[in-house]
Design an enzyme around this catalytic site. Structure first.
Site, PDB file in Angstrom:
ATOM      1  N   HIS A   1      13.226   9.971 -16.139  1.00  0.00           N
ATOM      2  CA  HIS A   1      12.208  10.493 -16.251  1.00  0.00           C
ATOM      3  C   HIS A   1      12.204  12.107 -16.297  1.00  0.00           C
ATOM      4  CE1 HIS A   1      11.520   6.751 -13.889  1.00  0.00           C
ATOM      5  NE2 HIS A   1       9.799   6.755 -14.172  1.00  0.00           N
TER       6      HIS A   1
ATOM      7  N   HIS B   1       7.269  10.680 -19.576  1.00  0.00           N
ATOM      8  CA  HIS B   1       6.918  10.478 -18.388  1.00  0.00           C
ATOM      9  C   HIS B   1       8.625   9.963 -18.098  1.00  0.00           C
ATOM     10  CE1 HIS B   1       5.630   9.359 -14.649  1.00  0.00           C
ATOM     11  NE2 HIS B   1       6.092   8.291 -14.764  1.00  0.00           N
TER      12      HIS B   1
ATOM     13  N   ARG C   1      -1.521  -8.384  24.451  1.00  0.00           N
ATOM     14  CA  ARG C   1      -2.123  -6.956  24.150  1.00  0.00           C
ATOM     15  C   ARG C   1      -2.102  -6.494  25.485  1.00  0.00           C
ATOM     16  NH1 ARG C   1      -8.490  -6.631  22.530  1.00  0.00           N
ATOM     17  NH2 ARG C   1      -9.135  -7.982  23.909  1.00  0.00           N
TER      18      ARG C   1
ATOM     19  N   GLU D   1      -5.152   2.911   8.250  1.00  0.00           N
ATOM     20  CA  GLU D   1      -3.949   1.978   8.764  1.00  0.00           C
ATOM     21  C   GLU D   1      -2.340   2.207   7.627  1.00  0.00           C
ATOM     22  OE1 GLU D   1      -7.086  -0.164   9.733  1.00  0.00           O
ATOM     23  OE2 GLU D   1      -6.273  -0.286   8.027  1.00  0.00           O
TER      24      GLU D   1
ATOM     25  N   HIS E   1     -10.659 -11.313  10.180  1.00  0.00           N
ATOM     26  CA  HIS E   1     -10.385 -10.692  11.126  1.00  0.00           C
ATOM     27  C   HIS E   1      -8.943 -11.737  11.694  1.00  0.00           C
ATOM     28  CE1 HIS E   1     -13.374  -7.677  11.015  1.00  0.00           C
ATOM     29  NE2 HIS E   1     -12.758  -6.742  11.877  1.00  0.00           N
TER      30      HIS E   1
END
Length: 654
Positions: A27, A257, A347, A403, A465
């Protein structure tokens, strides 16, 4: 200065064109449009040790526009970090100059980049580490800038803006980002895909924004100096540039590019730039001028080393310095004790472990993606405060609902060195950060991903979920350690495994629902067995008639199922398929004797993965469809995750 700067930039552009042409791949366009800024930064501002590319207090430079790699390699050659042969072997097998920069290969490369946006986000992680360590070690020991060069494509990836929002909130004034706005991307002009006013956007994200002509050297120098003087906000320098600047006939063309320039274009461009026709030309006066600062930088690094040695007489400094530099396998961690027979979600066990060790691990830093109570990081947050909001020694990183930026920022923290990052969210949202997890593994970074709510047992929150394919999917990433503990006892061993890794990231999968805590007196192997990935948890006399294999919450199911058989049953807990597969064949055959073909596996996720252990004709209790919104116990009955159903499946087969 101006004449030599022009000549140096011309040499850099010549190396870019020649390297890409020789490889017949690469590139050149963006690398040439960014060359003015990058060359001035490296030759006049970047602080490093010419004899040690890993000197701890060096400025960091991250090429987020990783496709512009030949620009970075040209500058690293001028630094003396790579040879001309390395430049000539661009994109060739086993070279130090791969197609995109790779941190574990090339001296002077700070991060593996190429997936656009992630280099920008990792920059925020570098700056977080610098700010925290500056407060802990003192600004005379830790005080450097983090520079990043970004492209239009970088800022089109939403991860960049998510990370930028955090950088602005956290007031990371040691970040100086350069946006090479050449308004061209692979498919054509950026106006085809973007109308963003980045000056307004970044000012709205609490950044200091400067706009310059990216080919005006005085404006570039002034902008860098202004960025260095701004201490309370990160700085974005928007450089308005021309794609493939300096080319004879192809300036501004999107074809530059991702395509090498033709031989006649290179020849004409070299003539235009005042370069000789020869390939890979570096003039001696350019090299001499470029390296004129080196003796001064060496002296600065030597004084720094002497200062550190002097400060070691201070007990408090010596203690934190030891923690910052201690190899991960040498960590001594006192994990909590758990009461056998009680019920605890894994957990919750993670949260208990975190609470127990956070004082003794001052370099442990991290947080949750806005799920602190659910991810069990709330007490960590309350104890140590939110980073930047409560000062730069605060250790909780309040990532918000971000996240992907969270994962990339963790990579940047780990790349910087000196800290141990972790980040937490629900397992189903691991998809958001998957490419950054992949980059953790590719860069050999031992970051810790904490994924809670690991199965349909999430219950009432429903299929959005409830992870189904996620554990199996993450196991496909090379060099990622999967850890799905069966109870609190296995959880602390799995965390010890993760904390003491040198090169591999770990993903730990934790339950929402309570699980019985195993008694080490009854199951002694639970105390160390997880280190081998899979181990015999409960055995029988002699050769077993049946082997049950399970991970996580299904281990207790397997133990209960074994009680329903009068024949000899062995129960194998497999918290980590990655670690088990890495064991010698002799050990694997000891745990899973080849002559015992009656095998069954249970995991509350995709069934496909487990046939490698039970055989194509074996029994697998799993779930290959989306879940439903209902209490977890109701779903376990519906989907057959009961000892009675598991036993019936096995009897039907064997």
């Amino acid at each position: 200065m101006t004449q030599m700067t022009d000549k140096t930039i011309a040499v850099v552009k010549g190396l870019i064109m020649d390297g890409v042409a020789k490889a017949n791949s690469g590139h050149p366009g963006g690398a040439m449009s960014s060359a003015d800024y990058a060359t001035i930064l490296f030759s006049e501002f970047l602080n490093f040790n010419p004899d040690d590319p890993k000197w701890f207090n060096r400025d960091r430079f991250i090429l987020s526009a990783g496709h512009e790699s030949m620009l970075l390699y040209a500058l690293l050659h001028l630094n003396g970090f790579i040879s001309m042969d390395d430049i000539k072997n661009f994109r060739q097998l086993d070279s130090l100059t791969p197609g995109h920069p790779e941190v574990h290969l090339t001296p002077g490369v700070e991060a593996t980049t190429g997936p656009l946006g992630q280099g920008f986000a990792m920059t925020v992680g570098f700056a977080v580490a610098e700010a925290y360590l500056r407060e802990k070690l003192g600004s005379d020991v830790m005080d450097h800038y983090t520079y990043v060069l970004s492209s239009d494509g970088d800022l089109q990836e939403p991860i960049a803006l998510g990370a930028a929002s955090l950088a602005g909130l956290w007031g990371l004034g040691k970040i100086i980002a350069y946006y090479d706005s050449n308004k061209i991307q692979l498919a054509g002009p950026t106006c085809q895909a973007d109308c963003t006013d980045h000056k307004k956007v970044f000012e709205g994200l609490c950044w200091h924004v400067i706009e310059v002509d990216g080919h005006n050297h005085d404006e570039i120098r002034a902008a860098i100096k202004a960025g260095q003087l701004e201490t309370s906000r990160p700085t974005l320098i928007i450089g308005n540039t021309t794609m493939a600047k300096g080319c004879a006939t192809m300036e501004g063309s999107h074809k530059t590019h991702g395509e090498p320039l033709k031989a006649d274009e290179i020849a004409a461009t070299k003539e235009k730039l005042g370069l000789p026709a020869e390939d890979f030309h570096v003039a001696e006066d350019v090299l001499e001028a470029y390296r004129a600062r080196f003796d001064g930088m060496r002296e600065k690094a030597d004084k720094w080393q002497a200062l550190v040695e002097e400060k070691m007489a201070d007990i408090d400094f010596a203690a934190i310095w030891e923690q910052v530099n201690k190899p991960r396998p040498e960590l001594s961690i006192d994990w909590p004790e758990f009461t056998p027979g009680e019920t605890m979600a894994t957990r919750k066990a993670w949260g208990t472990c975190l609470d127990s060790v956070m004082d003794s691990l001052p370099t442990l830093i991290g947080g949750s993606a806005d799920l602190d109570p659910s991810n069990q990081t709330m007490n960590f947050r309350t104890t140590y405060g939110d980073f930047a909001i409560d000062g730069y020694t605060a250790r909780n990183l309040a990532f918000g609902v971000r996240e992907f930026p969270m994962a990339a920022i963790m990579n940047g923290i780990q790349l910087h060195g000196g800290l141990m990052p972790f980040g937490a969210t629900f397992l189903t949202f691991s998809d958001y950060c998957r490419n950054a997890i992949r980059m953790s593994a590719l860069q050999e970074l031992p970051v810790l991903y904490v994924f809670t709510h690991d199965s349909f047992w999430v219950g009432e929150d429903g299929p959005t979920h409830q992870p189904i394919e996620h554990v199996s999917s993450l196991r496909l990433i090379p060099d990622l350690i999967d850890l799905r503990p069966a109870d609190a006892q296995e959880t602390k061993v799995c965390l010890d495994i993760a904390m003491k890794q040198e090169k591999m990231p770990s993903a730990i999968f934790l339950t929402r629902q309570g699980l019985p805590i195993l008694d080490p007196a009854e199951y002694p192997a639970v105390q160390d067995g997880p280190r081998k990935g899979g181990y015999v948890l409960k055995d029988c006399d002699g050769t077993p008639d049946l082997i049950l294999i399970a991970s996580g919450s299904e281990v207790s199911l397997a133990l209960e199922t074994a009680k329903l058989f009068k024949r000899k049953v062995r129960v194998v807990s497999m918290p980590s398929a990655k670690l088990f597969d890495a064991q010698p064949k002799s050990y694997k055959d000891e745990v899973l004797p080849p002559e015992v073909t009656a095998r069954a596996a249970a995991e509350a996720g995709r069934t496909d993965y487990w046939y490698k252990y039970v055989g194509l004709e074996g029994v697998v209790l799993g779930i290959d469809h989306f879940g439903a919104s209902a209490p977890g116990k109701t779903l376990s009955d519906k989907y057959g995750f009961t000892p009675e159903n598991f036993a019936a499946m096995i009897r039907e087969k064997y």
